[in-house]
Design a protein around this motif. Structure first.
Motif, PDB file in Angstrom:
ATOM      1  N   SER A 274      41.632  35.602  37.127  1.00 22.95           N
ATOM      2  CA  SER A 274      41.209  35.843  38.320  1.00 22.95           C
ATOM      3  C   SER A 274      42.142  36.688  39.189  1.00 22.95           C
ATOM      4  N   ASN A 275      43.545  36.715  38.765  1.00 26.18           N
ATOM      5  CA  ASN A 275      44.579  37.625  39.457  1.00 26.18           C
ATOM      6  C   ASN A 275      44.497  38.994  39.193  1.00 26.18           C
TER       7      ASN A 275
ATOM      8  N   TRP B 143      40.451  42.681  40.990  1.00 29.20           N
ATOM      9  CA  TRP B 143      40.572  41.231  40.783  1.00 29.20           C
ATOM     10  C   TRP B 143      39.789  40.489  41.330  1.00 29.20           C
ATOM     11  N   SER B 144      39.225  40.691  42.704  1.00 29.84           N
ATOM     12  CA  SER B 144      38.375  39.994  43.332  1.00 29.84           C
ATOM     13  C   SER B 144      36.777  40.357  43.197  1.00 29.84           C
TER      14      SER B 144
ATOM     15  N   ARG C 250      32.072  40.457  37.590  1.00 29.98           N
ATOM     16  CA  ARG C 250      33.052  39.310  36.913  1.00 29.98           C
ATOM     17  C   ARG C 250      32.560  37.967  37.708  1.00 29.98           C
ATOM     18  N   ASP C 251      32.700  36.969  37.003  1.00 28.10           N
ATOM     19  CA  ASP C 251      32.697  35.666  37.501  1.00 28.10           C
ATOM     20  C   ASP C 251      33.997  34.971  37.242  1.00 28.10           C
ATOM     21  N   ASN C 252      34.857  34.885  38.250  1.00 31.09           N
ATOM     22  CA  ASN C 252      36.211  34.355  38.130  1.00 31.09           C
ATOM     23  C   ASN C 252      36.287  32.803  37.685  1.00 31.09           C
TER      24      ASN C 252
ATOM     25  N   SER D 243      35.860  33.008  34.242  1.00 31.44           N
ATOM     26  CA  SER D 243      36.895  33.684  33.453  1.00 31.44           C
ATOM     27  C   SER D 243      35.864  34.753  32.740  1.00 31.44           C
TER      28      SER D 243
END
Length: 125
Positions: free
Chosen positions: A28-29, A54-55, A73-75, A78
């Motif tokens: 997520s970074n 990243w977000s 994306r889905d942090n 991952s």
């Protein structure tokens, strides 16, 4: 490690959703990108397709896919995705996900240090 999946054979005008699962680092970074390599081209010639920061709040697309592809994306999972609609024969390629020590939205392969194994997308006319 990155592992792309979801490729396959589809007719022109169809859709596919690619997934990329990440492990081994703080997913997520960092920003993520999708790239593609057409037959006959070298690794260094992989073309940029889409990038996400990243977000997940910022995205960027190659002109050739703008309006047809969507990166997300889905942090928590991952994972990063590439929804591909209105596919064309010229979209045929091996698709790769990549990441690196960058947080801002990628617009090319600069800083993309980690690459997963690709997934083949074939679009028939």
């Amino acid at each position: 490690q990155l592992q792309a999946s979801g490729g396959g054979l589809v007719q022109a005008g169809g859709s596919l959703r690619l997934s990329c699962a990440a492990s081994g680092r703080t997913f997520s970074n960092y920003a993520m990108g999708w790239f593609r390599q057409v037959p006959g081209k070298e690794r260094e010639e992989r073309g940029f397709v889409a990038g996400i920061n990243w977000s997940g709040r910022s995205t960027y697309y190659a002109d050739s896919v703008k309006g047809r592809f969507t990166i997300s994306r889905d942090n928590a999972k991952s994972a990063v995705y590439l929804q591909m609609n209105s596919l064309r024969p010229e979209d045929t390629a091996v698709y790769y996900c990549a990441t690196g020590r960058v947080t801002s939205t990628p617009t090319n392969s600069n800083g993309m240090d980690y690459w997963g194994k690709g997934t083949q997308v074939t679009v028939s006319s």
